[in-house]
Design a protein around this motif. Structure first.
Motif, PDB file in Angstrom:
ATOM      1  N   ARG A 329     -20.710   3.016  36.668  1.00  0.00           N
ATOM      2  CA  ARG A 329     -20.434   1.776  37.382  1.00  0.00           C
ATOM      3  C   ARG A 329     -21.148   0.578  36.776  1.00  0.00           C
ATOM      4  O   ARG A 329     -20.816  -0.559  37.059  1.00  0.00           O
ATOM      5  N   ASP A 331     -22.536  -2.588  35.357  1.00  0.00           N
ATOM      6  CA  ASP A 331     -22.670  -3.895  36.010  1.00  0.00           C
ATOM      7  C   ASP A 331     -21.557  -4.145  37.017  1.00  0.00           C
ATOM      8  O   ASP A 331     -21.434  -5.248  37.552  1.00  0.00           O
ATOM      9  N   TRP A 332     -20.757  -3.132  37.292  1.00  0.00           N
ATOM     10  CA  TRP A 332     -19.656  -3.286  38.253  1.00  0.00           C
ATOM     11  C   TRP A 332     -20.194  -3.667  39.629  1.00  0.00           C
ATOM     12  O   TRP A 332     -19.589  -4.455  40.351  1.00  0.00           O
ATOM     13  N   LEU A 333     -21.370  -3.097  39.975  1.00  0.00           N
ATOM     14  CA  LEU A 333     -21.939  -3.363  41.284  1.00  0.00           C
ATOM     15  C   LEU A 333     -22.237  -4.849  41.454  1.00  0.00           C
ATOM     16  O   LEU A 333     -21.982  -5.440  42.528  1.00  0.00           O
ATOM     17  N   GLN A 334     -22.739  -5.486  40.414  1.00  0.00           N
ATOM     18  CA  GLN A 334     -23.028  -6.901  40.486  1.00  0.00           C
ATOM     19  C   GLN A 334     -21.756  -7.734  40.502  1.00  0.00           C
ATOM     20  O   GLN A 334     -21.624  -8.703  41.279  1.00  0.00           O
ATOM     21  N   LYS A 335     -20.781  -7.374  39.682  1.00  0.00           N
ATOM     22  CA  LYS A 335     -19.527  -8.115  39.607  1.00  0.00           C
ATOM     23  C   LYS A 335     -18.728  -8.014  40.909  1.00  0.00           C
ATOM     24  O   LYS A 335     -17.983  -8.938  41.264  1.00  0.00           O
ATOM     25  N   ARG A 337     -19.890  -7.870  43.903  1.00  0.00           N
ATOM     26  CA  ARG A 337     -20.548  -8.472  45.048  1.00  0.00           C
ATOM     27  C   ARG A 337     -19.856  -9.778  45.435  1.00  0.00           C
ATOM     28  O   ARG A 337     -19.568 -10.613  44.586  1.00  0.00           O
TER      29      ARG A 337
END
Length: 338
Positions: A329, A331-335, A337
């Motif tokens: 995942r 940097d998917w978590l940051q994107k 958000r």
């Protein structure tokens, strides 16, 4: 009409001398139907008889002409201001009329007969059902019937359309390779060649196999609207043939050569290592037949999981998870958000 001398117009129409206007009209309609040239193509005797009954109707349907005819016999036309042809002078220029209905409408309009009824009194057609479509055989026109076509004098009718069409379902394989089909058309068995590469919406024309016009022998064409049935694997996308290719996790990760089925038979394709599910492999010239050759075949890679996992497979997956260096995942978590 050619000829001279006295004609007993009542005998010509087969009515009594005291017959009223309705009886005269019915008699004329019956005889016109019997002797019309469209019903008797090439029969000069019938044509002459048709002109004779038309002449009789012209005189007896007009109250003034009938009165003078009954009073003066063969000299009726000289006994008054004779508008219109007299005995021996009636003629019909059939070339003026596009069809029988136009002639009858003109005749009844000129000689005082109201329109709107078919032969035998049936609106728009023959009594008892008449010919198909309610029209006069050979006229090529349907429901207007006798005298009530609704077209102004001198107006042309739309051209007769004897063409017919029907839908024909073909399998995906027949559409791809082409096929021979035997169809039953109007009780006739017809051999049809379906060319390779047809699609849903394609039309085939069978010349001279359409509707038959009674009394003339004219026949239209038959158009076949093709409907290509679906296939469990292949689908058509424009000129390209598409399908899903099931692959395993290791084939996607490690790559390799696999055997696939194409419409032409088995073939081998290479899967690059690290290929993601959903990617398509293109096989040029292996797709749908076209006039210019063949389209392409696109195989979309679809990850197929085992229906059951063995202990060895589970152990290997545990090792893979332990050896994984990246978070899938990332940097998917940051994107993601909001």
């Amino acid at each position: 009409m050619a000829g001279s001398g006295y004609r007993d117009y009542f005998k010509v129409l087969g009515v009594d001398r005291g017959a009223d206007a309705d009886a005269i009209k019915r008699a004329f309609r019956k005889l016109a139907r019997q002797y019309h040239p469209d019903v008797n193509p090439g029969d000069k005797t019938a044509e002459a008889k048709f002109k004779e009954v038309s002449e009789a109707y012209e005189v007896l349907s007009d109250p003034d002409k009938r009165r003078r005819y009954e009073q003066f016999g063969q000299y009726w036309n000289q006994a008054g201001a004779g508008a219109g042809a007299g005995p021996g002078g009636f003629d019909v220029d059939f070339g003026r009329y596009g069809n029988f209905d136009d002639f009858i409408n003109d005749l009844l309009g000129r000689f005082g007969g109201p329109g709107g009824a078919g032969f035998g009194g049936a609106p728009g057609g023959f009594a008892g059902g008449g010919f198909p479509g309610g029209g006069f055989p050979g006229s090529g026109f349907g429901s207007s019937g006798f005298g009530g076509g609704g077209f102004p004098r001198g107006a042309s009718r739309p051209p007769v359309n004897l063409d017919a069409e029907t839908s024909v379902k073909v399998s995906f394989g027949e559409a791809f390779r082409g096929a021979e089909r035997t169809l039953s058309v109007n009780g006739e068995r017809v051999q049809v060649r379906i060319p390779a590469g047809v699609k849903t919406g394609s039309r085939l024309r069978l010349k001279g196999k359409g509707n038959l016009q009674p009394g003339t022998g004219r026949r239209g064409d038959l158009y076949l609207n093709l409907e290509v049935q679906g296939h469990p694997v292949w689908r058509l996308d424009g000129d390209q043939l598409r399908g899903e290719l099931p692959v395993s996790l290791d084939e996607l990760a490690l790559g390799g050569t696999v055997t696939v089925m194409t419409p032409d038979g088995e073939a081998e394709v290479s899967i690059p290592a690290g290929t993601a599910p959903g990617r398509s492999l293109r096989l040029k010239g292996k797709g749908w037949p076209m006039k210019s050759g063949r389209g392409d075949l696109l195989l979309s890679l679809s990850l197929r999981w085992p229906s059951e996992w063995s202990e060895e497979q589970r152990s290997l997956l545990e090792q893979l998870r332990g050896a994984r260096r990246e978070d899938p995942r990332g940097d998917w978590l940051q994107k993601a958000r909001l």
